[in-house]
Motif scaffolding. Sequence first.
Motif, mmCIF file in Angstrom:
data_model
loop_
_atom_site.group_PDB
_atom_site.id
_atom_site.type_symbol
_atom_site.label_atom_id
_atom_site.label_comp_id
_atom_site.label_asym_id
_atom_site.label_seq_id
_atom_site.Cartn_x
_atom_site.Cartn_y
_atom_site.Cartn_z
ATOM 1 N N SER A 194 -1.007 -4.794 -6.400
ATOM 2 C CA SER A 194 -1.938 -5.380 -5.528
ATOM 3 C C SER A 194 -1.899 -6.884 -5.757
ATOM 4 O O SER A 194 -2.123 -7.814 -4.640
ATOM 5 C CB SER A 194 -3.263 -4.716 -5.563
ATOM 6 O OG SER A 194 -3.351 -3.366 -5.375
ATOM 7 N N TYR A 217 -2.250 4.731 -14.316
ATOM 8 C CA TYR A 217 -1.868 4.621 -12.874
ATOM 9 C C TYR A 217 -2.680 3.205 -12.241
ATOM 10 O O TYR A 217 -1.940 2.495 -11.628
ATOM 11 C CB TYR A 217 -2.156 5.802 -11.815
ATOM 12 C CG TYR A 217 -1.450 7.028 -12.055
ATOM 13 C CD1 TYR A 217 -0.083 7.006 -11.646
ATOM 14 C CD2 TYR A 217 -2.082 8.186 -12.768
ATOM 15 C CE1 TYR A 217 0.818 7.997 -11.751
ATOM 16 C CE2 TYR A 217 -1.051 9.551 -12.679
ATOM 17 C CZ TYR A 217 0.354 9.247 -12.214
ATOM 18 O OH TYR A 217 1.224 10.296 -12.139
ATOM 19 N N ASN A 252 -0.987 -0.040 -10.351
ATOM 20 C CA ASN A 252 -1.055 -0.390 -8.908
ATOM 21 C C ASN A 252 -1.873 -1.670 -8.685
ATOM 22 O O ASN A 252 -1.665 -2.046 -7.839
ATOM 23 C CB ASN A 252 -1.802 1.100 -8.486
ATOM 24 C CG ASN A 252 -1.031 2.275 -8.195
ATOM 25 O OD1 ASN A 252 0.180 2.147 -7.957
ATOM 26 N ND2 ASN A 252 -1.537 3.388 -8.458
ATOM 27 N N SER A 287 0.919 -1.254 0.067
ATOM 28 C CA SER A 287 -0.008 -0.133 -0.088
ATOM 29 C C SER A 287 1.011 1.367 0.114
ATOM 30 O O SER A 287 0.423 2.107 -0.606
ATOM 31 C CB SER A 287 -0.889 0.001 1.299
ATOM 32 O OG SER A 287 -1.975 -1.069 1.020
ATOM 33 N N LYS A 316 1.889 6.914 -6.813
ATOM 34 C CA LYS A 316 1.006 7.948 -7.102
ATOM 35 C C LYS A 316 1.519 9.460 -6.631
ATOM 36 O O LYS A 316 1.446 10.364 -7.381
ATOM 37 C CB LYS A 316 -0.337 7.750 -6.310
ATOM 38 C CG LYS A 316 -1.174 6.485 -7.078
ATOM 39 C CD LYS A 316 -2.661 6.339 -6.341
ATOM 40 C CE LYS A 316 -2.072 5.948 -4.910
ATOM 41 N NZ LYS A 316 -3.611 5.831 -4.049
ATOM 42 N N ILE A 341 2.381 1.668 -3.369
ATOM 43 C CA ILE A 341 1.444 2.320 -4.430
ATOM 44 C C ILE A 341 1.239 3.811 -4.129
ATOM 45 O O ILE A 341 1.109 4.480 -5.097
ATOM 46 C CB ILE A 341 0.252 1.544 -3.935
ATOM 47 C CG1 ILE A 341 0.364 0.114 -4.704
ATOM 48 C CG2 ILE A 341 -1.123 2.196 -4.829
ATOM 49 C CD1 ILE A 341 -1.062 -0.735 -4.294
ATOM 50 N N SER A 342 1.219 4.290 -2.788
ATOM 51 C CA SER A 342 1.262 5.656 -2.464
ATOM 52 C C SER A 342 2.372 6.511 -3.213
ATOM 53 O O SER A 342 2.210 7.483 -3.576
ATOM 54 C CB SER A 342 0.993 6.027 -0.922
ATOM 55 O OG SER A 342 -0.195 5.374 -0.497
#
Length: 225
Positions: free
Chosen positions: A205, A197, A201, A151, A158, A154-155
């Motif tokens: 996951s 994006y 991502n 997570s 971004k 992924i952040s």
Amino acid sequence: MDFSGAYSADHLIYLGKGFIVTLEVAFISIIFSFIIGSLVGTLRYADIPVLSKIMAVGVETIRNLPLLLIIFFTYFALPEVGIQLSISLATIAALTVFESAMISEIVRSGLSSIPKGQIEAARASGLTYIQTLWHIILPQGLKRMIPPLVSQFISLLKDTSLAIVISLPELLHNAKVIYNGNVNYVTPILLLTALMYFVVNYMLSLLSLALERRLDRDGKIKIAS
């Protein structure tokens, strides 16, 4: 809306170049932040006198600062003290510093979640503290760390879009350049940008789920030969 004009070959190539920059910056930042964050988190877990306290103050300070402020600092403030970084290096440095603090807390929490009884039993059986950490605590803690780590990665990916403020030629920056030339391109370009994006991502996951399943099955990650 003009989809055909927005998705011309030149525009797609330009977006692709921005996407490559996004992936490169994110990948390098993930590697460095994971290494630094894991080291800091482990040292904090070891509760080394003085050092752990100093690290705790540093981590909490960084975690409570806006990432955008850190990006501004690395690009605009560091040159004032003689440290001149390119746009890419300033972005990587800012992301690494910020994400290292976040990851260190994930690692520390993951290690701390292991019952103390297992540690005491391992020490009683003759294992040293380092052996206990490596063979008992880390394998179990890693499984618990995977979801929050992914997570966070992924952040991070971004968050590369925040570097638009210092004109890093990443995906969102290049998208903005395209639709600034024609307002009819705004929706098509932003939709395509969002899809790019999402794909990366979502793949991260899926990787997280695969690693968790493998840990459930094997008890540890095995490297395929």
